[in-house]
Structure formats: C-alpha cells, structure tokens
Design a protein around this motif. Structure first.
Motif, PDB file in Angstrom:
ATOM      1  N   ILE A 243      49.464  34.130  40.072  1.00  0.00           N
ATOM      2  CA  ILE A 243      49.198  33.827  37.771  1.00  0.00           C
ATOM      3  C   ILE A 243      47.895  34.083  37.156  1.00  0.00           C
ATOM      4  O   ILE A 243      47.387  34.871  36.934  1.00  0.00           O
ATOM      5  CB  ILE A 243      49.953  32.690  37.241  1.00  0.00           C
ATOM      6  N   GLU A 244      46.767  33.238  38.222  1.00  0.00           N
ATOM      7  CA  GLU A 244      45.556  33.062  38.395  1.00  0.00           C
ATOM      8  C   GLU A 244      44.811  34.378  38.820  1.00  0.00           C
ATOM      9  O   GLU A 244      43.861  34.816  37.076  1.00  0.00           O
ATOM     10  CB  GLU A 244      45.257  31.863  38.933  1.00  0.00           C
ATOM     11  N   LYS A 245      45.239  35.003  39.535  1.00  0.00           N
ATOM     12  CA  LYS A 245      44.527  36.316  39.618  1.00  0.00           C
ATOM     13  C   LYS A 245      44.684  37.587  38.595  1.00  0.00           C
ATOM     14  O   LYS A 245      43.903  38.759  39.401  1.00  0.00           O
ATOM     15  CB  LYS A 245      44.180  37.056  41.194  1.00  0.00           C
ATOM     16  N   GLU A 246      46.054  37.389  38.641  1.00  0.00           N
ATOM     17  CA  GLU A 246      46.948  38.959  37.604  1.00  0.00           C
ATOM     18  C   GLU A 246      47.345  39.158  38.935  1.00  0.00           C
ATOM     19  O   GLU A 246      47.326  40.863  38.645  1.00  0.00           O
ATOM     20  CB  GLU A 246      45.739  38.562  36.953  1.00  0.00           C
ATOM     21  N   LEU A 247      47.120  38.963  40.387  1.00  0.00           N
ATOM     22  CA  LEU A 247      48.029  40.463  41.151  1.00  0.00           C
ATOM     23  C   LEU A 247      49.139  41.481  40.392  1.00  0.00           C
ATOM     24  O   LEU A 247      49.013  42.388  40.559  1.00  0.00           O
ATOM     25  CB  LEU A 247      47.584  39.518  42.028  1.00  0.00           C
ATOM     26  N   TYR A 248      49.821  40.836  39.381  1.00  0.00           N
ATOM     27  CA  TYR A 248      51.091  41.454  39.251  1.00  0.00           C
ATOM     28  C   TYR A 248      50.997  42.883  38.520  1.00  0.00           C
ATOM     29  O   TYR A 248      51.770  43.323  38.150  1.00  0.00           O
ATOM     30  CB  TYR A 248      52.020  40.273  38.219  1.00  0.00           C
TER      31      TYR A 248
END
Length: 343
Positions: A243-248
């Motif tokens: 979530i923090e790195k918005e890998l999604y």
C-alpha cells in the motif's frame, strides 16, 4: 458399422443431455436460479442435437420436428447468459426479458411461416438470425467469464467452480462454431461436439461435493501446516509495504512479484491471504485498487472514468467497473454523486 458407431456416439450425448437436464432441475437449490437455467440450457441443446442426429441419419424426418429443433436454438444463448450471470436479489425477474420475447418471436414466425411450407425462408433468413442471436449472447456472456480469464492471466489457481463455468461457456461457444462451420465440415460435427463436451462436464461433475451450495468446493489448502500468530503478524506488517509503495498500481502486479518484494515465499503469502484474510490475492489487490479509485473520485475532478481505472491499476475499463461495483455496491458514477452530496 461406422455409421452405427457415429449414430451411437452422437445420440448418446443428446440422451445424457436430457438426463443431466432433469438432474439439475430436480437438484437445483432454492434461490440458485443458475441451476435452473443450466438445466434449461442442456434441454434446448439436447433438443437441437436430437434434431441434428435424426436428420443426418434420416433426411425424411418430419418437418415439424425439424422446426422444433431449430426453434430451440433461439434459447441457447439466453440460457447460457442466465446460467453464468451472478444472482442478485433485485434481478429476480430479469430472465423474462431474455426469454419471453424470443419465445414469442419464434412462435409467431413458426405459425405464419412453418418450416414445411417455407424451407428457403428458414434456411436463408431465420436460421441465420438465430445463429447470430446465439453468437451475440456468447459475446455478452463473456463479461461473466472475464474474472476467470483474469485469474489465468495472473497465474492464479482456479477453483473448480471457475473451471465449471469456463467449461460451460467454451463448450457452448464450440458447439456454435461447429454448427456455423458445418457447411465446410459435416453436419454431424455439432452433435459429436456436444457429446464430447458433455462428457468433459460430467467428468467435472464427478468431483462434485454434495454439501456445496453451488456445484464444487475447493479442497482445503495447507491443512497440514498451520501458520503461527507470529508469522501472521509479520506478514500483516509486510503487506502494508504494497500500500505504501502503491505496488498495486502496476496492472501486472501478481503474487510472485509481491512475494519477492515482501521477501517471503510465494506459498506463505498465498496461505496467509487465503486462510487468514479469506480471499484470493487477486481480490486483495482489487480492493487496494478500488480504495485508490475512491480517493481519486473524492479529490480529483478532471478525469474520465476510464482513465481513473487505469490510474488505479486496472488494465481495462470493464475490469475496473466490475470490481468497483462488486466491492462498493456502487458504480464509479454513483459513488461520485454520493460523495458530492455529502460535501
């Protein structure tokens, strides 16, 4: 001898189609309309196949029976669509608009233009229109198969219910293709295709769990290895990295890439998501993406819904709309309106 074998194989599928149709009709669970529509789908397919078999081996078959067999085709597409369509409380009567109009049209045509007196009209116009309508419903039904196709793309394991629905869809599409291409192959190919596909479906049905409310139930995974609380806590913390790195936001982000990023095994991550969170990894990522889309809807103004889906990590507009509606209960437009009212 070869003709007898051909007759036996093609007729056997039609006979078993009737039996299986009766089975689903009797065993259809309360409120699971898909079971009833699957029963009706097999019934109309079997009627069409019986007509093909007897016409192929007995060209002097009664014209009335030929008309019934051809007329049954008009309901194959709608019943395919309805048996794959997810059931919703507010859509109990939606089947009416997909069935009754076609029944009325084919009945009226059959009355004023009976096959026995208007063979050319049936062969040149009515039959072609029926096969076109069947094809249209194959295309419309594709949207209910897309989540399964997405799982295949993301290399996720399929549940047996996924394989079941995919088999039904591909089977009906293949039978349509067999009849459409009959002029270039053989008229009996459609009947033989139905027999082959039916036995594939019966093979799947063999693994049916009688306690399952639909048809199949996935076997319990990882039952020999329970995850301790310490490991659960560790993975819970690690998931926040996604979530923090918005890998999604990467449309191709999958379980394997997540495991590498979180520095845990693919098996362990899969076990945590399935057993502890009670969902698939694909659905977890969809939830992250929908949350991102909700934030954009609340803060951004100059955008299209299609671009919003891509900015949230979805790889297509249809996938975005389907996931958003399923998770929030609203379409993106409805959600945006609700946000503007609350401000």
């Amino acid at each position: 001898m070869s003709n007898q074998l051909l007759f036996f194989l093609s007729a056997l599928g039609a006979f078993n189609g009737f039996i299986l149709s009766l089975y689903f009709a009797i065993n259809a669970k309360k409120k699971i309309f898909a079971n009833y529509f699957l029963s009706l789908l097999l019934l109309v397919l079997s009627i069409r196949i019986v007509k093909s078999v007897f016409f192929y081996f007995n060209p002097n078959l009664s014209n009335v029976f030929i008309q019934i067999g051809l007329s049954a085709c008009v309901l194959i597409g709608p019943f395919l669509f309805l048996c794959l369509k997810p059931y919703k409380e507010d859509e109990k009567q939606s089947w009416v608009k997909h069935v009754i109009p076609y029944l009325l049209i084919i009945t009226i045509l059959g009355f004023f233009y009976p096959y026995v007196e208007h063979k050319e009209i049936w062969r040149c116009w009515i039959v072609n229109a029926i096969y076109f309508q069947w094809f249209v419903y194959i295309i419309l039904s594709l949207k209910y198969i897309q989540p399964i196709i997405q799982k295949i793309r993301e290399k996720e394991s399929l549940k047996r219910i996924d394989i079941w629905f995919l088999s039904i869809y591909l089977g009906v599409a293949f039978i349509w293709l067999a009849y459409t291409m009959a002029a270039y192959t053989s008229y009996i190919v459609g009947a033989l295709s139905f027999t082959f596909i039916l036995y594939l479906i019966l093979l799947l049905l063999f693994f049916k769990n009688s306690n399952e409310t639909t048809f199949f139930q996935e076997k319990v995974k990882y039952k020999n290895k329970e995850m301790d609380s310490e490991m659960q806590h560790l993975i819970s913390q690690k998931l926040s990295i996604i979530i923090e790195k918005e890998l999604y936001l990467n449309p191709n982000f999958n379980l394997e890439e997540a495991a590498k990023e979180l520095k845990i095994t693919k098996h362990t991550l899969s076990q945590y998501v399935n057993e502890i969170l009670g969902k698939s990894f694909s659905n977890l990522i969809k939830e992250y993406r929908v949350e991102k889309a909700k934030k954009l809807l609340e803060t951004e103004k100059n955008f299209t819904f299609e671009s919003l889906g891509y900015d949230s990590g979805f790889n297509s507009k249809s996938t975005f709309f389907t996931a958003f509606k399923k998770i929030t209960g609203f379409t993106p437009a409805e959600y945006q309106k609700s946000c503007s009212k609350s401000v």
